[in-house]
Design a protein around this motif. Structure first.
Motif, mmCIF file in Angstrom:
data_model
loop_
_atom_site.group_PDB
_atom_site.id
_atom_site.type_symbol
_atom_site.label_atom_id
_atom_site.label_comp_id
_atom_site.label_asym_id
_atom_site.label_seq_id
_atom_site.Cartn_x
_atom_site.Cartn_y
_atom_site.Cartn_z
ATOM 1 N N THR A 267 13.222 6.079 17.145
ATOM 2 C CA THR A 267 13.865 5.975 15.831
ATOM 3 C C THR A 267 15.092 6.878 15.768
ATOM 4 O O THR A 267 16.126 6.508 15.221
ATOM 5 N N LEU A 268 14.973 8.073 16.348
ATOM 6 C CA LEU A 268 16.040 9.061 16.223
ATOM 7 C C LEU A 268 17.277 8.721 17.046
ATOM 8 O O LEU A 268 18.403 8.822 16.546
ATOM 9 N N TYR A 269 17.099 8.320 18.296
ATOM 10 C CA TYR A 269 18.256 8.072 19.153
ATOM 11 C C TYR A 269 19.212 7.008 18.601
ATOM 12 O O TYR A 269 20.430 7.231 18.589
ATOM 13 N N PRO A 270 18.709 5.872 18.132
ATOM 14 C CA PRO A 270 19.646 4.898 17.545
ATOM 15 C C PRO A 270 20.372 5.444 16.314
ATOM 16 O O PRO A 270 21.549 5.148 16.097
ATOM 17 N N LEU A 271 19.671 6.271 15.514
ATOM 18 C CA LEU A 271 20.302 6.869 14.339
ATOM 19 C C LEU A 271 21.424 7.817 14.767
ATOM 20 O O LEU A 271 22.529 7.773 14.215
ATOM 21 N N LEU A 272 21.156 8.671 15.764
ATOM 22 C CA LEU A 272 22.180 9.599 16.242
ATOM 23 C C LEU A 272 23.392 8.841 16.784
ATOM 24 O O LEU A 272 24.544 9.212 16.525
ATOM 25 N N THR A 273 23.141 7.768 17.517
ATOM 26 C CA THR A 273 24.233 6.953 18.056
ATOM 27 C C THR A 273 25.058 6.335 16.939
ATOM 28 O O THR A 273 26.291 6.350 16.963
ATOM 29 N N ARG A 274 24.392 5.817 15.923
ATOM 30 C CA ARG A 274 25.116 5.203 14.800
ATOM 31 C C ARG A 274 25.938 6.243 14.049
ATOM 32 O O ARG A 274 27.110 6.011 13.716
ATOM 33 N N LEU A 275 25.356 7.413 13.809
ATOM 34 C CA LEU A 275 26.085 8.470 13.103
ATOM 35 C C LEU A 275 27.294 8.939 13.917
ATOM 36 O O LEU A 275 28.354 9.227 13.363
ATOM 37 N N LYS B 237 12.123 6.572 5.742
ATOM 38 C CA LYS B 237 13.248 5.934 6.437
ATOM 39 C C LYS B 237 14.541 6.131 5.658
ATOM 40 O O LYS B 237 15.593 6.382 6.242
ATOM 41 N N GLY B 238 14.460 6.025 4.350
ATOM 42 C CA GLY B 238 15.640 6.196 3.521
ATOM 43 C C GLY B 238 16.169 7.626 3.539
ATOM 44 O O GLY B 238 17.364 7.856 3.346
ATOM 45 N N MET B 239 15.302 8.580 3.798
ATOM 46 C CA MET B 239 15.680 9.994 3.784
ATOM 47 C C MET B 239 16.071 10.537 5.155
ATOM 48 O O MET B 239 16.660 11.611 5.257
ATOM 49 N N LEU B 240 15.763 9.800 6.208
ATOM 50 C CA LEU B 240 15.928 10.327 7.558
ATOM 51 C C LEU B 240 17.377 10.719 7.865
ATOM 52 O O LEU B 240 17.636 11.811 8.387
ATOM 53 N N LEU C 168 26.268 13.164 0.011
ATOM 54 C CA LEU C 168 24.818 12.918 -0.035
ATOM 55 C C LEU C 168 24.109 13.983 -0.856
ATOM 56 O O LEU C 168 23.168 13.683 -1.588
ATOM 57 N N ASP C 169 24.566 15.235 -0.733
ATOM 58 C CA ASP C 169 23.969 16.311 -1.536
ATOM 59 C C ASP C 169 24.120 16.014 -3.023
ATOM 60 O O ASP C 169 23.180 16.179 -3.798
ATOM 61 N N ALA C 170 25.312 15.565 -3.404
ATOM 62 C CA ALA C 170 25.545 15.237 -4.815
ATOM 63 C C ALA C 170 24.664 14.071 -5.249
ATOM 64 O O ALA C 170 24.059 14.103 -6.326
ATOM 65 N N ALA C 171 24.572 13.047 -4.393
ATOM 66 C CA ALA C 171 23.739 11.882 -4.721
ATOM 67 C C ALA C 171 22.271 12.294 -4.837
ATOM 68 O O ALA C 171 21.559 11.830 -5.735
ATOM 69 N N TRP C 172 21.809 13.169 -3.922
ATOM 70 C CA TRP C 172 20.423 13.635 -3.978
ATOM 71 C C TRP C 172 20.166 14.383 -5.285
ATOM 72 O O TRP C 172 19.134 14.197 -5.922
ATOM 73 N N GLY C 173 21.099 15.227 -5.680
ATOM 74 C CA GLY C 173 20.953 15.964 -6.933
ATOM 75 C C GLY C 173 20.816 15.032 -8.122
ATOM 76 O O GLY C 173 19.973 15.243 -9.002
ATOM 77 N N GLU C 174 21.631 13.979 -8.139
ATOM 78 C CA GLU C 174 21.555 13.001 -9.232
ATOM 79 C C GLU C 174 20.218 12.280 -9.224
ATOM 80 O O GLU C 174 19.591 12.098 -10.277
ATOM 81 N N LEU C 175 19.767 11.856 -8.029
ATOM 82 C CA LEU C 175 18.477 11.160 -7.922
ATOM 83 C C LEU C 175 17.328 12.059 -8.343
ATOM 84 O O LEU C 175 16.423 11.631 -9.072
ATOM 85 N N ALA C 176 17.351 13.306 -7.888
ATOM 86 C CA ALA C 176 16.280 14.242 -8.237
ATOM 87 C C ALA C 176 16.243 14.464 -9.747
ATOM 88 O O ALA C 176 15.161 14.496 -10.350
ATOM 89 N N THR C 177 17.404 14.591 -10.366
ATOM 90 C CA THR C 177 17.466 14.764 -11.817
ATOM 91 C C THR C 177 16.874 13.551 -12.527
ATOM 92 O O THR C 177 16.075 13.690 -13.463
ATOM 93 N N THR C 178 17.240 12.362 -12.067
ATOM 94 C CA THR C 178 16.730 11.125 -12.679
ATOM 95 C C THR C 178 15.217 11.015 -12.529
ATOM 96 O O THR C 178 14.508 10.736 -13.500
ATOM 97 N N VAL C 179 14.724 11.251 -11.315
ATOM 98 C CA VAL C 179 13.281 11.137 -11.073
ATOM 99 C C VAL C 179 12.525 12.174 -11.897
ATOM 100 O O VAL C 179 11.507 11.855 -12.529
ATOM 101 N N ASN D 155 0.835 -1.199 0.000
ATOM 102 C CA ASN D 155 0.000 0.000 0.000
ATOM 103 C C ASN D 155 0.875 1.257 0.000
ATOM 104 O O ASN D 155 2.070 1.208 0.286
ATOM 105 N N ILE D 156 0.261 2.387 -0.296
ATOM 106 C CA ILE D 156 1.009 3.640 -0.437
ATOM 107 C C ILE D 156 1.628 4.079 0.882
ATOM 108 O O ILE D 156 2.736 4.624 0.897
ATOM 109 N N GLU D 157 0.950 3.856 2.002
ATOM 110 C CA GLU D 157 1.496 4.269 3.296
ATOM 111 C C GLU D 157 2.793 3.527 3.613
ATOM 112 O O GLU D 157 3.727 4.113 4.141
ATOM 113 N N ASN D 158 2.839 2.243 3.287
ATOM 114 C CA ASN D 158 4.052 1.466 3.505
ATOM 115 C C ASN D 158 5.185 1.986 2.615
ATOM 116 O O ASN D 158 6.326 2.133 3.058
ATOM 117 N N ALA D 159 4.865 2.286 1.379
ATOM 118 C CA ALA D 159 5.869 2.814 0.455
ATOM 119 C C ALA D 159 6.377 4.171 0.935
ATOM 120 O O ALA D 159 7.585 4.435 0.918
#
Length: 114
Positions: free
Chosen positions: A48-56, A12-15, A91-102, A2-6
């Protein structure tokens, strides 16, 4: 699927990228980060945030310092490390490439043929 899962998977990929973007501007503590993400309509919970901050931090992308608070115990303020700044540039460069492709794929006209 379903769309909500997507949408959830996309968020999650953008966080990680979004958190690094926020910390590029100024050091922040976790509650500030959550509030700023909510203002941007990216809903995140502390669990969700605390484990991400710890990993980073463990990956060397973030540093932190404790600061006294007038509203309770000291707070841990996170900021980008030098390595984190370089990583964010990538990541900024990768985002720019993805945005251009999409955008390219969204704008293909029906007469397009392989």
């Amino acid at each position: 699927m379903n769309i909500e899962n997507a949408k959830s998977q996309m968020r999650k990929g953008m966080l990680e990228y979004c958190v690094l973007l926020l910390l590029k501007h100024r050091p922040s503590y976790a509650s500030d980060i959550i509030q700023q993400l909510k203002q941007a309509e990216l809903l995140v919970v502390e669990g969700t945030l605390y484990p991400l901050l710890t990993r980073l931090k463990n990956d060397g992308l973030l540093k932190y310092e404790w600061q006294e608070s007038t509203q309770g115990p000291p707070r841990k303020y996170y900021a980008l490390s030098t390595e984190g700044e370089r990583f964010l540039e990538g990541l900024d460069a990768a985002w720019g490439e993805l945005a251009t492709t999409v955008n390219y794929l969204k704008n293909i006209h029906p007469e397009f043929h392989l």
